[in-house]
Design a protein around this motif. Structure first.
Motif, PDB file in Angstrom:
ATOM      1  N   ASP A 497     -47.733 -73.619 -32.652  1.00  0.00           N
ATOM      2  CA  ASP A 497     -48.359 -72.502 -33.059  1.00  0.00           C
ATOM      3  C   ASP A 497     -48.100 -72.062 -34.577  1.00  0.00           C
ATOM      4  O   ASP A 497     -49.217 -71.861 -35.299  1.00  0.00           O
ATOM      5  N   ASP A 498     -46.941 -71.865 -34.766  1.00  0.00           N
ATOM      6  CA  ASP A 498     -46.435 -71.517 -36.242  1.00  0.00           C
ATOM      7  C   ASP A 498     -46.889 -72.375 -36.961  1.00  0.00           C
ATOM      8  O   ASP A 498     -47.258 -72.243 -38.224  1.00  0.00           O
ATOM      9  N   ALA A 499     -46.510 -73.468 -36.822  1.00  0.00           N
ATOM     10  CA  ALA A 499     -46.988 -74.632 -37.809  1.00  0.00           C
ATOM     11  C   ALA A 499     -48.447 -74.498 -38.236  1.00  0.00           C
ATOM     12  O   ALA A 499     -48.836 -74.931 -39.219  1.00  0.00           O
ATOM     13  N   PHE A 500     -49.300 -74.606 -37.135  1.00  0.00           N
ATOM     14  CA  PHE A 500     -50.796 -74.412 -37.396  1.00  0.00           C
ATOM     15  C   PHE A 500     -51.045 -73.142 -38.330  1.00  0.00           C
ATOM     16  O   PHE A 500     -51.545 -73.146 -39.395  1.00  0.00           O
ATOM     17  N   ARG A 501     -50.402 -72.114 -38.129  1.00  0.00           N
ATOM     18  CA  ARG A 501     -50.597 -71.118 -39.122  1.00  0.00           C
ATOM     19  C   ARG A 501     -50.146 -71.384 -40.453  1.00  0.00           C
ATOM     20  O   ARG A 501     -50.764 -71.026 -41.443  1.00  0.00           O
ATOM     21  N   GLN A 502     -48.908 -72.049 -40.683  1.00  0.00           N
ATOM     22  CA  GLN A 502     -48.542 -72.361 -41.988  1.00  0.00           C
ATOM     23  C   GLN A 502     -49.385 -73.309 -42.633  1.00  0.00           C
ATOM     24  O   GLN A 502     -49.763 -73.029 -43.900  1.00  0.00           O
ATOM     25  N   VAL A 503     -49.840 -74.182 -42.051  1.00  0.00           N
ATOM     26  CA  VAL A 503     -50.720 -75.478 -42.426  1.00  0.00           C
ATOM     27  C   VAL A 503     -52.006 -74.619 -43.131  1.00  0.00           C
ATOM     28  O   VAL A 503     -52.463 -75.178 -44.190  1.00  0.00           O
ATOM     29  N   HIS A 504     -52.537 -73.971 -42.084  1.00  0.00           N
ATOM     30  CA  HIS A 504     -53.823 -73.205 -42.577  1.00  0.00           C
ATOM     31  C   HIS A 504     -53.573 -72.437 -43.624  1.00  0.00           C
ATOM     32  O   HIS A 504     -54.535 -72.421 -44.575  1.00  0.00           O
ATOM     33  N   ARG A 505     -52.473 -71.526 -43.952  1.00  0.00           N
ATOM     34  CA  ARG A 505     -52.441 -70.934 -44.885  1.00  0.00           C
ATOM     35  C   ARG A 505     -52.262 -71.831 -46.265  1.00  0.00           C
ATOM     36  O   ARG A 505     -52.544 -71.301 -47.394  1.00  0.00           O
ATOM     37  N   ALA A 506     -51.770 -72.746 -46.243  1.00  0.00           N
ATOM     38  CA  ALA A 506     -51.341 -73.764 -47.349  1.00  0.00           C
ATOM     39  C   ALA A 506     -52.736 -74.388 -47.762  1.00  0.00           C
ATOM     40  O   ALA A 506     -53.236 -74.211 -48.981  1.00  0.00           O
ATOM     41  N   LEU A 507     -53.664 -74.569 -46.835  1.00  0.00           N
ATOM     42  CA  LEU A 507     -54.982 -75.037 -47.088  1.00  0.00           C
ATOM     43  C   LEU A 507     -56.025 -73.915 -47.667  1.00  0.00           C
ATOM     44  O   LEU A 507     -56.811 -74.099 -48.351  1.00  0.00           O
ATOM     45  N   ASP A 508     -55.681 -72.663 -47.298  1.00  0.00           N
ATOM     46  CA  ASP A 508     -56.359 -71.293 -47.849  1.00  0.00           C
ATOM     47  C   ASP A 508     -55.904 -71.415 -49.274  1.00  0.00           C
ATOM     48  O   ASP A 508     -57.020 -71.022 -49.858  1.00  0.00           O
ATOM     49  N   MET A 509     -54.774 -71.784 -49.519  1.00  0.00           N
ATOM     50  CA  MET A 509     -54.435 -71.573 -51.035  1.00  0.00           C
ATOM     51  C   MET A 509     -54.826 -72.625 -51.814  1.00  0.00           C
ATOM     52  O   MET A 509     -55.268 -72.619 -52.792  1.00  0.00           O
ATOM     53  N   ASP A 510     -54.801 -73.790 -51.181  1.00  0.00           N
ATOM     54  CA  ASP A 510     -55.242 -75.121 -51.912  1.00  0.00           C
ATOM     55  C   ASP A 510     -56.126 -76.097 -50.931  1.00  0.00           C
ATOM     56  O   ASP A 510     -55.534 -76.898 -50.332  1.00  0.00           O
ATOM     57  N   PRO A 511     -57.481 -76.160 -50.818  1.00  0.00           N
ATOM     58  CA  PRO A 511     -58.116 -76.695 -49.917  1.00  0.00           C
ATOM     59  C   PRO A 511     -58.049 -78.104 -49.990  1.00  0.00           C
ATOM     60  O   PRO A 511     -58.458 -79.111 -49.194  1.00  0.00           O
ATOM     61  N   ASP A 512     -57.850 -78.691 -51.408  1.00  0.00           N
ATOM     62  CA  ASP A 512     -57.494 -79.949 -51.486  1.00  0.00           C
ATOM     63  C   ASP A 512     -56.272 -80.852 -51.365  1.00  0.00           C
ATOM     64  O   ASP A 512     -55.901 -81.789 -51.966  1.00  0.00           O
TER      65      ASP A 512
END
Length: 652
Positions: A497-512
């Motif tokens: 669950d923490d991993a999901f949050r981190q990866v979504h945070r990265a994609l929020d910063m850079d969707p590409d």
């Protein structure tokens, strides 16, 4: 009424009110389960539950150690299904006990610390940390100082680290963070010259000053990725300081004309916006590194006098922080262009970086920086299989050793050698030694912490790898690449669950950011969500327009969904890619595709070929979840032995 030193624990169930409004029966069941767990755990650890306020509680303990151990046990039990999202804060202070309960400043501090926490997290004050820091069963990480409501002075807060425990991320902590006095952010210097090519030069000056300051023990320096997010933005330095959690901000400008350069620099107190110093430097271009060193030493002198603890030996202000890398400014500019491409962390960008590094070396073969950059970029391509190992790694080894010959004191040089030792030589003891030399020379480098975490991951030290990534993110909170890597690290310690949050945070910063999308797919796979995983991988293909992207990943998902004919067809697509791109090392891709369709013998055949060709990614064989089905196979253990990895790494 009695006054005594007491350990206070506050707990709060997150989202309880909303849950009750949505499903009153389930909400009350969660509250009752929480209460049962707390009653038993608190009693077992010698504590006393004093107050219950709906979904929140206040307890006291005679010992800070017992309070923290109790908190760990509570979170461990509430992590099982149905999971209860509880946050906990612990403080030790002088409080007043009477017939109505307890009160005093200590109670307020504990409550405020609890409010900073997140579901599954335990935060403790600096006072509690002092009492538990020598306890081997309690591990913590400093999160910095925070301004707590109705508390006069900033309070140091630590997060308790352990299996299943959650540490708040830097974004969620930003609002309450106290500006750390022992910290500085260097904003990109403004290019005042008419030639846009000088943009690289002015950025390079900012970068060298950042690198210089990371060599100062006790000084926290915001990494380039985060500080450069403010490039071209006209924001108040007080706001920037609050967002980055720093006590000071350096800004400036560069004007280059002919053989001369004029650099202005202002160090500003991020709390009130007042200038700590302001200087202008007029120099010849051959003195550029000397000028950078002057600026860095001026900053350190100001901060050291007021904020940093005194140290033995020569004062920082009198020793050099910036090496005089080259007198050829064109060579330096080429290096900076290469660095700009390298920081994108993509194969095509790494190739462009190599071109600039090689041109820089041609212009000045005695400058260490492009040699270390060349080594790192070549290792990256070799590890990914985008260059054959026999081509990439010998060149990388030569470049790394040349960098060390030219500048043994540079952390970048030791980091370059460490990555070669890890991904090519598979000399893990030598890699460890080089990583620690890099850490000792640049203790504040987020890049060193990042790459060292990869080493720890390969060695099977997953918890330590996650802690290194947390340290890297703390230094560079606005980097999507580091946010993504932290998500990967959480996956290896089963904090999905923490991993999901981190990866979504990265994609929020850079969707590409493709690597983050790929990890997101594997996170869905880790939860058995095969349709979602396949859709995520297919989305990468659709967005890039490249049918060759993530072929084995798609094959793996298709097989799990029972679509075996389509999974086998992925093998034909791989064969076509190999014919069209013979320079790629696709052994790991073929191994995974064959594993997906149940062809285990072919899987081990290709894994053996990957070892023969020195494909760098094999160092992560033991920790990558997709190989779980064959970890117990003696042939898998034989592969690890050939690489030099202990068989125990395959059984985390």
């Amino acid at each position: 009424m009695v006054r005594r030193l007491t350990a206070i624990m506050f707990t709060d169930m997150v989202g309880f009110t909303a849950l009750v409004q949505e499903d009153e029966r389930q909400g009350r069941a969660h509250r009752d389960r929480q209460r049962r767990v707390l009653d038993v755990a608190i009693a077992e650890h010698g504590g006393k539950l004093l107050e219950v306020h709906g979904d929140g509680t206040l307890s006291v303990f005679p010992s800070a150690v017992k309070a923290v151990l109790c908190a760990i046990e509570i979170q461990r039990q509430l992590a099982s299904e149905p999971r209860i999202p509880l946050r906990i804060g612990v403080h030790s202070g002088d409080v007043v006990h009477d017939e109505d309960g307890v009160f005093g400043d200590g109670v307020n501090v504990a409550a405020r610390i609890q409010s900073l926490s997140v579901p599954g997290g335990i935060l403790i004050s600096g006072k509690v940390f002092d009492e538990v820091k020598n306890q081997p069963e309690i591990r913590t990480r400093s999160l910095g100082e925070f301004n707590l409501k109705n508390v006069k002075r900033p309070t140091e807060v630590h997060g308790v680290v352990g299996p299943g425990l959650v540490i708040p991320d830097q974004t969620s902590l930003a609002e309450g963070r106290a500006r750390c006095g022992k910290s500085v952010a260097v904003l990109p210097f403004v290019n005042m010259s008419s030639d846009p090519e000088n943009e690289f030069f002015s950025d390079g000056i900012s970068e060298e000053i950042i690198n210089a300051l990371t060599r100062v023990n006790g000084l926290q320096v915001t990494a380039r990725t985060s500080s450069f997010k403010y490039k071209g933005l006209n924001q108040d330095v007080r706001q920037i300081g609050a967002e980055l959690g720093v006590g000071a901000v350096l800004e400036g400008s560069v004007r280059k004309a002919g053989g001369r350069v004029r650099i202005t620099a202002q160090l500003i107190d991020a709390r009130d916006g007042y200038h700590l110093f302001s200087e202008a430097y007029d120099r010849g271009l051959e003195d550029i590194f000397k000028t950078q060193d002057e600026i860095a030493r001026s900053i350190v002198a100001r901060l050291e006098t007021r904020l940093l603890e005194p140290r033995g030996g020569p004062a920082t202000a009198t020793r050099s922080l910036v090496a005089h890398h080259t007198h050829n400014t064109e060579a330096y500019t080429e290096y900076l262009k290469g660095l700009a491409h390298w920081r994108k962390w993509a194969p095509e960008s790494a190739r462009k970086a190599i071109e600039h590094y090689e041109r820089s070396i041609e212009m000045d073969p005695h400058c260490a920086l492009p040699h270390s950059g060349l080594a790192t970029a070549l290792t990256f391509l070799g590890a990914l299989g985008h260059l054959p190992g026999g081509v990439a790694f010998p060149r990388a080894t030569e470049a790394a050793h040349r960098a060390l010959e030219l500048e043994d004191s540079a952390g970048e040089s030791h980091l370059a050698l460490a990555t070669v030792k890890l991904f090519y030589d598979w000399d893990f003891d030598a890699a460890y030694a080089s990583f620690h030399k890099a850490l000792s020379r640049t203790p504040g480098s987020s890049e060193v912490h990042h790459l060292y975490s990869l080493y720890l991951r390969a060695m099977g030290e997953y918890a330590a790898a996650a802690e290194e990534m947390e340290a890297a993110v703390q230094l560079d909170p606005l980097s999507p690449i580091l946010q993504h890597s932290l998500g990967q690290a959480y996956l290896w310690v089963d904090r999905v669950d923490d991993a999901f949050r981190q990866v979504h945070r990265a994609l929020d910063m850079d969707p590409d950011l493709r690597m983050a999308s790929e990890t997101l797919g594997w996170l869905h796979a880790a939860k058995g969500e095969w349709e979602e995983a396949l859709s995520t991988f297919q989305n990468i293909v659709d967005r890039t327009g490249d049918p060759y992207k993530v072929i084995p990943n798609r094959a793996y998902c298709l097989a799990k969904l029972g679509r075996m004919d389509e999974a086998r067809a992925m093998g034909e697509l791989l064969e076509r890619r190999r014919r069209e791109h013979p320079d790629l090392s696709l052994e790991m891709d073929f191994a995974l595709q064959h594993l997906a369709v149940g062809e285990t013998d072919r899987t081990f055949e290709y894994l053996g070929r990957a070892v023969d060709r020195r494909v760098g990614a094999v160092v992560f064989l033991a920790c990558a979840p997709m190989w779980g089905d064959i970890r117990s196979d003696p042939r898998f253990h034989a592969i690890l032995t050939r690489v030099g990895l202990p068989v125990s790494v395959a059984n985390p």
